[in-house]
Design a protein around this motif. Structure first.
Motif, PDB file in Angstrom:
ATOM      1  N   THR A  84     102.081  49.495  55.426  1.00  0.00           N
ATOM      2  CA  THR A  84     102.672  49.835  54.127  1.00  0.00           C
ATOM      3  C   THR A  84     103.464  51.127  54.286  1.00  0.00           C
ATOM      4  OG1 THR A  84     100.826  48.800  52.963  1.00  0.00           O
ATOM      5  CG2 THR A  84     102.176  50.338  51.704  1.00  0.00           C
ATOM      6  N   ASN A  86     105.922  54.000  52.584  1.00  0.00           N
ATOM      7  CA  ASN A  86     106.495  54.682  51.421  1.00  0.00           C
ATOM      8  C   ASN A  86     107.786  55.345  51.907  1.00  0.00           C
ATOM      9  OD1 ASN A  86     104.096  54.119  49.910  1.00  0.00           O
ATOM     10  ND2 ASN A  86     103.125  55.844  50.943  1.00  0.00           N
ATOM     11  N   GLY A 112     105.747  50.375  49.865  1.00  0.00           N
ATOM     12  CA  GLY A 112     104.944  51.007  48.812  1.00  0.00           C
ATOM     13  C   GLY A 112     105.864  51.714  47.837  1.00  0.00           C
ATOM     14  N   GLY A 133     101.567  60.466  58.051  1.00  0.00           N
ATOM     15  CA  GLY A 133     100.432  59.583  57.771  1.00  0.00           C
ATOM     16  C   GLY A 133      99.139  60.170  58.292  1.00  0.00           C
ATOM     17  N   ALA A 134      98.073  59.367  58.222  1.00  0.00           N
ATOM     18  CA  ALA A 134      96.756  59.786  58.689  1.00  0.00           C
ATOM     19  C   ALA A 134      96.751  59.878  60.214  1.00  0.00           C
ATOM     20  CB  ALA A 134      95.702  58.780  58.216  1.00  0.00           C
ATOM     21  N   SER A 141     100.571  52.699  63.541  1.00  0.00           N
ATOM     22  CA  SER A 141     101.728  52.490  62.675  1.00  0.00           C
ATOM     23  C   SER A 141     102.951  53.304  63.089  1.00  0.00           C
ATOM     24  CB  SER A 141     101.366  52.852  61.233  1.00  0.00           C
ATOM     25  OG  SER A 141     100.258  52.103  60.804  1.00  0.00           O
ATOM     26  N   ARG A 159      95.346  62.471  54.541  1.00  0.00           N
ATOM     27  CA  ARG A 159      95.105  61.239  53.784  1.00  0.00           C
ATOM     28  C   ARG A 159      94.115  60.317  54.502  1.00  0.00           C
ATOM     29  NH1 ARG A 159     100.897  58.489  53.531  1.00  0.00           N
ATOM     30  NH2 ARG A 159     101.486  60.642  53.802  1.00  0.00           N
ATOM     31  N   ARG A 160      93.425  59.505  53.743  1.00  0.00           N
ATOM     32  CA  ARG A 160      92.459  58.559  54.317  1.00  0.00           C
ATOM     33  C   ARG A 160      92.956  57.125  54.224  1.00  0.00           C
ATOM     34  NH1 ARG A 160      87.865  61.026  55.705  1.00  0.00           N
ATOM     35  NH2 ARG A 160      87.368  63.020  54.742  1.00  0.00           N
ATOM     36  N   THR A 161      94.103  56.936  53.603  1.00  0.00           N
ATOM     37  CA  THR A 161      94.661  55.586  53.465  1.00  0.00           C
ATOM     38  C   THR A 161      95.514  55.248  54.684  1.00  0.00           C
ATOM     39  OG1 THR A 161      96.530  56.518  52.258  1.00  0.00           O
ATOM     40  CG2 THR A 161      94.684  55.698  50.939  1.00  0.00           C
ATOM     41  N   ALA A 162      95.821  53.952  54.851  1.00  0.00           N
ATOM     42  CA  ALA A 162      96.560  53.494  56.037  1.00  0.00           C
ATOM     43  C   ALA A 162      98.071  53.522  55.843  1.00  0.00           C
ATOM     44  CB  ALA A 162      96.113  52.077  56.398  1.00  0.00           C
ATOM     45  N   ASP A 163      98.543  53.829  54.614  1.00  0.00           N
ATOM     46  CA  ASP A 163      99.998  53.813  54.380  1.00  0.00           C
ATOM     47  C   ASP A 163     100.685  54.955  55.119  1.00  0.00           C
ATOM     48  OD1 ASP A 163      98.765  55.677  52.701  1.00  0.00           O
ATOM     49  OD2 ASP A 163     100.427  55.636  51.286  1.00  0.00           O
TER      50      ASP A 163
END
Length: 197
Positions: A84, A86, A112, A133-134, A141, A159-163
């Motif tokens: 994902t 952004n 996103g 990103g993370a 990614s 961040r803890r999300t994969a985006d």
């Protein structure tokens, strides 16, 4: 004493000692060992000056070169659909984020948020772009998304999300062509060659 061993005058019988076979066997063994060592040394010198046995087996090569390992398996990279993205515009030009997001969507990425860059990056990205990103995205990614735009800089945040965020910089003109992006992605998935000794 009589007979031939009779002692007369100042002459004594000269009796020969029995021969010892041990010395003879020892001398024969020593000569065989010396000849063997001389032959082995000669072969070693020949190998040194001729390059040795060029048809060494794989097992011999592994013992000579302990760092040689079979080539690494192909990297398991995420498919574009699993990433994902952004897309944010950090330039004064309008519409870049939407245009880049539409192109990435055509190439299979999940899109996103699309919009202007956050204040920390707005008009502060001098290169083509920043991937944000993370830490887990560094080996997953980021390389896949990086094939779509050359010259990006990778940064991690908490961040803890994969985006992943793609922040377009002032040098951004267009994404890589689909052909060059596909070639870069294929090269990324290839296993690394084994080191040579």
């Amino acid at each position: 004493m009589g007979g031939k061993y009779r002692i007369t005058g100042d002459k004594y019988p000269r009796m020969r000692r029995p021969r010892r076979r041990g010395k003879l066997i020892l001398a024969a063994s020593a000569s065989v060992v010396a000849l063997g060592l001389a032959g082995w040394g000669t072969l070693q010198l020949i190998d040194v000056f001729t390059g040795g046995d060029r048809q060494a087996s794989a097992a011999d090569h592994e013992t000579d070169c302990p760092s040689a390992k079979p080539s690494a398996p192909a990297k398991t990279l995420p498919k574009p659909a699993k990433i994902t993205v952004n897309v944010y515009n950090a330039t004064p030009r309008s519409g870049l984020a939407k245009k880049a997001a539409d192109e990435l969507k055509k190439r299979g990425f999940t899109i996103g948020e699309v919009g202007n860059a956050p204040a920390a990056y707005d008009k502060k990205v001098a290169g083509t772009g920043v991937l944000l990103g993370a830490p887990s995205a560094v080996n997953g990614s980021f390389p896949v998304l990086g094939t779509q735009l050359q010259g990006t800089v990778s940064k991690t945040d908490a961040r803890r999300t994969a985006d992943v965020d793609l922040i377009l910089g002032t040098k951004f003109k267009a994404l890589s062509t689909p052909q060059s992006a596909a070639a870069a992605l294929a090269a990324l998935a290839k296993p690394a060659p084994a080191p040579s000794c």
